[in-house]
Design a protein around this motif. Structure first.
Motif, PDB file in Angstrom:
ATOM      1  N   LYS A 137     -42.219  51.175  -0.594  1.00 42.55           N
ATOM      2  CA  LYS A 137     -41.776  52.224  -1.508  1.00 42.55           C
ATOM      3  C   LYS A 137     -40.620  51.641  -2.298  1.00 42.55           C
ATOM      4  N   VAL A 138     -40.408  52.158  -3.502  1.00 46.50           N
ATOM      5  CA  VAL A 138     -39.352  51.631  -4.360  1.00 46.50           C
ATOM      6  C   VAL A 138     -38.415  52.747  -4.794  1.00 46.50           C
ATOM      7  N   PHE A 139     -37.112  52.452  -4.729  1.00 48.75           N
ATOM      8  CA  PHE A 139     -36.096  53.298  -5.342  1.00 48.75           C
ATOM      9  C   PHE A 139     -35.549  52.511  -6.516  1.00 48.75           C
ATOM     10  N   MET A 140     -35.660  53.063  -7.718  1.00 44.65           N
ATOM     11  CA  MET A 140     -35.194  52.400  -8.941  1.00 44.65           C
ATOM     12  C   MET A 140     -34.072  53.224  -9.560  1.00 44.65           C
ATOM     13  N   TYR A 141     -32.996  52.546  -9.990  1.00 47.70           N
ATOM     14  CA  TYR A 141     -31.853  53.212 -10.623  1.00 47.70           C
ATOM     15  C   TYR A 141     -31.510  52.450 -11.897  1.00 47.70           C
ATOM     16  N   LEU A 142     -31.627  53.118 -13.051  1.00 45.56           N
ATOM     17  CA  LEU A 142     -31.379  52.464 -14.335  1.00 45.56           C
ATOM     18  C   LEU A 142     -29.884  52.389 -14.620  1.00 45.56           C
ATOM     19  N   LEU A 143     -29.385  51.183 -14.827  1.00 44.55           N
ATOM     20  CA  LEU A 143     -27.968  50.952 -15.076  1.00 44.55           C
ATOM     21  C   LEU A 143     -27.646  50.843 -16.561  1.00 44.55           C
ATOM     22  N   GLU A 144     -28.565  50.231 -17.331  1.00 43.97           N
ATOM     23  CA  GLU A 144     -28.279  49.923 -18.731  1.00 43.97           C
ATOM     24  C   GLU A 144     -29.578  49.911 -19.521  1.00 43.97           C
ATOM     25  N   GLU A 175     -43.522  50.325 -19.534  1.00 45.85           N
ATOM     26  CA  GLU A 175     -44.508  50.662 -20.561  1.00 45.85           C
ATOM     27  C   GLU A 175     -43.959  50.362 -21.952  1.00 45.85           C
ATOM     28  N   ASP A 176     -42.668  50.682 -22.151  1.00 46.32           N
ATOM     29  CA  ASP A 176     -42.036  50.463 -23.448  1.00 46.32           C
ATOM     30  C   ASP A 176     -40.551  50.191 -23.228  1.00 46.32           C
ATOM     31  N   LEU A 177     -40.073  49.080 -23.803  1.00 43.26           N
ATOM     32  CA  LEU A 177     -38.650  48.752 -23.713  1.00 43.26           C
ATOM     33  C   LEU A 177     -37.984  49.336 -24.948  1.00 43.26           C
ATOM     34  N   ILE A 178     -37.387  50.503 -24.801  1.00 45.80           N
ATOM     35  CA  ILE A 178     -36.866  51.249 -25.941  1.00 45.80           C
ATOM     36  C   ILE A 178     -35.535  50.682 -26.429  1.00 45.80           C
ATOM     37  N   GLN A 179     -34.636  50.389 -25.506  1.00 42.41           N
ATOM     38  CA  GLN A 179     -33.341  49.820 -25.879  1.00 42.41           C
ATOM     39  C   GLN A 179     -32.983  48.711 -24.896  1.00 42.41           C
ATOM     40  N   VAL A 180     -32.894  47.469 -25.418  1.00 41.86           N
ATOM     41  CA  VAL A 180     -32.551  46.334 -24.577  1.00 41.86           C
ATOM     42  C   VAL A 180     -31.125  45.893 -24.876  1.00 41.86           C
ATOM     43  N   PRO A 181     -30.453  45.168 -23.962  1.00 36.66           N
ATOM     44  CA  PRO A 181     -30.967  44.735 -22.662  1.00 36.66           C
ATOM     45  C   PRO A 181     -31.078  45.908 -21.683  1.00 36.66           C
ATOM     46  N   ILE A 182     -31.998  45.743 -20.742  1.00 40.74           N
ATOM     47  CA  ILE A 182     -32.233  46.749 -19.713  1.00 40.74           C
ATOM     48  C   ILE A 182     -31.878  46.132 -18.366  1.00 40.74           C
ATOM     49  N   LYS A 183     -31.123  46.872 -17.568  1.00 40.73           N
ATOM     50  CA  LYS A 183     -30.803  46.423 -16.210  1.00 40.73           C
ATOM     51  C   LYS A 183     -31.042  47.574 -15.269  1.00 40.73           C
ATOM     52  N   PHE A 184     -31.697  47.284 -14.158  1.00 38.37           N
ATOM     53  CA  PHE A 184     -31.895  48.335 -13.170  1.00 38.37           C
ATOM     54  C   PHE A 184     -31.891  47.781 -11.761  1.00 38.37           C
ATOM     55  N   LEU A 185     -31.465  48.641 -10.848  1.00 32.99           N
ATOM     56  CA  LEU A 185     -31.462  48.318  -9.429  1.00 32.99           C
ATOM     57  C   LEU A 185     -32.815  48.730  -8.876  1.00 32.99           C
ATOM     58  N   ASN A 186     -33.463  47.842  -8.162  1.00 33.60           N
ATOM     59  CA  ASN A 186     -34.784  48.098  -7.589  1.00 33.60           C
ATOM     60  C   ASN A 186     -34.709  47.785  -6.100  1.00 33.60           C
ATOM     61  N   ILE A 187     -34.855  48.793  -5.255  1.00 28.11           N
ATOM     62  CA  ILE A 187     -34.818  48.576  -3.813  1.00 28.11           C
ATOM     63  C   ILE A 187     -36.205  48.813  -3.263  1.00 28.11           C
ATOM     64  N   ILE A 188     -36.823  47.755  -2.747  1.00 26.28           N
ATOM     65  CA  ILE A 188     -38.143  47.863  -2.133  1.00 26.28           C
ATOM     66  C   ILE A 188     -37.937  48.108  -0.637  1.00 26.28           C
ATOM     67  N   ILE A 189     -38.514  49.187  -0.139  1.00 21.95           N
ATOM     68  CA  ILE A 189     -38.376  49.549   1.272  1.00 21.95           C
ATOM     69  C   ILE A 189     -39.709  49.335   1.949  1.00 21.95           C
ATOM     70  N   TYR A 190     -39.712  48.474   2.973  1.00 21.16           N
ATOM     71  CA  TYR A 190     -40.937  48.177   3.712  1.00 21.16           C
ATOM     72  C   TYR A 190     -40.974  49.000   4.984  1.00 21.16           C
ATOM     73  N   GLY A 191     -42.117  49.047   5.604  1.00 20.36           N
ATOM     74  CA  GLY A 191     -42.212  49.754   6.882  1.00 20.36           C
ATOM     75  C   GLY A 191     -43.335  50.749   6.843  1.00 20.36           C
ATOM     76  N   ASN A 192     -43.392  51.553   7.881  1.00 18.27           N
ATOM     77  CA  ASN A 192     -44.474  52.522   8.048  1.00 18.27           C
ATOM     78  C   ASN A 192     -44.224  53.731   7.164  1.00 18.27           C
ATOM     79  N   SER A 193     -44.999  53.864   6.074  1.00 22.18           N
ATOM     80  CA  SER A 193     -44.824  54.964   5.144  1.00 22.18           C
ATOM     81  C   SER A 193     -45.296  56.290   5.721  1.00 22.18           C
ATOM     82  N   ASP A 194     -46.043  56.267   6.833  1.00 18.05           N
ATOM     83  CA  ASP A 194     -46.535  57.506   7.436  1.00 18.05           C
ATOM     84  C   ASP A 194     -45.396  58.329   8.040  1.00 18.05           C
ATOM     85  N   ASN A 195     -44.270  57.664   8.317  1.00 25.73           N
ATOM     86  CA  ASN A 195     -43.169  58.360   8.967  1.00 25.73           C
ATOM     87  C   ASN A 195     -42.127  58.859   7.984  1.00 25.73           C
ATOM     88  N   THR A 196     -42.372  58.700   6.678  1.00 24.93           N
ATOM     89  CA  THR A 196     -41.365  59.102   5.707  1.00 24.93           C
ATOM     90  C   THR A 196     -41.566  60.529   5.272  1.00 24.93           C
TER      91      THR A 196
END
Length: 196
Positions: A137-144, A175-196
């Motif tokens: 699963k991914v948590f994404m947070y747009l910084l810029e 899909e579309d880079l509207i205003q660059v530069p773009i920076k974002f935090l992307n946290i990929i969480i591994y593990g059993n998704s059935d328990n979330t």
């Protein structure tokens, strides 16, 4: 000598697990690290003792510190880790060839990762980006910047401070880079998704 063979086998398993977690083939790691496929295969199977130079090249390709290959061999590891801004590793991921720059913000200890936090930068507005799909699963947070991000059939308009959480096994990507530069935090969480 037996301990030496155990270490080679342990290192090989750790490298194999890191590679598979990132969805990389031996051929891709071979190309990026400039180590032959045959040698990489022997290293992963614990059939040879890899040189420090080879381990360093593999660690840079996989985006893990060289110490990660040894860390759990004879210790329990540490409970906290500080990665300073100038120590972030720029790593190779599937999007690297199409303009993504990935900086790994923490190095999860051991071969079984539970999460991977990345700072991702997109600088080229005209670049076309493919779809991505991987485990976790991914948590994404747009910084810029500003972009439209696609997940499955949905498009999400994102501005600084917006966050998006999604199942990474479903096709996703910018899909579309509207205003660059773009920076974002992307946290990929591994593990059993059935328990979330």
């Amino acid at each position: 000598m037996e301990n030496h063979a155990n270490l080679d086998s342990f290192i090989g398993k750790v490298i194999n697990n890191f590679r598979k977690k990132q969805g990389l083939t031996i051929a891709e790691v071979s190309e990026q690290s400039n180590i032959s496929r045959g040698m990489l295969s022997k290293i992963e199977n614990g059939q040879v003792s890899p040189s420090l130079d080879s381990l360093l090249r593999i660690s840079k390709t996989l985006g893990v510190p060289i110490s990660a290959f040894f860390k759990e061999f004879d210790s329990e590891g540490e409970s906290a880790q500080l990665v300073r801004a100038d120590e972030r590793l720029e790593v190779v991921r599937r999007g690297t060839k199409v303009g993504h720059t990935y900086h790994l913000l923490a190095y999860d200890t051991g071969p079984n990762k539970t999460f991977e936090p990345f700072l991702i930068s997109l600088d080229n507005k005209s670049e076309i980006f493919p779809s991505f799909s991987h485990e976790g699963k991914v948590f994404m947070y747009l910084l810029e910047g500003e972009m439209a991000y696609r997940h499955g059939k949905s498009i999400y308009q994102m501005k600084p401070g917006d966050s998006l959480t999604y199942d990474a096994s479903i096709s996703h990507g910018p899909e579309d880079l509207i205003q660059v530069p773009i920076k974002f935090l992307n946290i990929i969480i591994y593990g059993n998704s059935d328990n979330t």
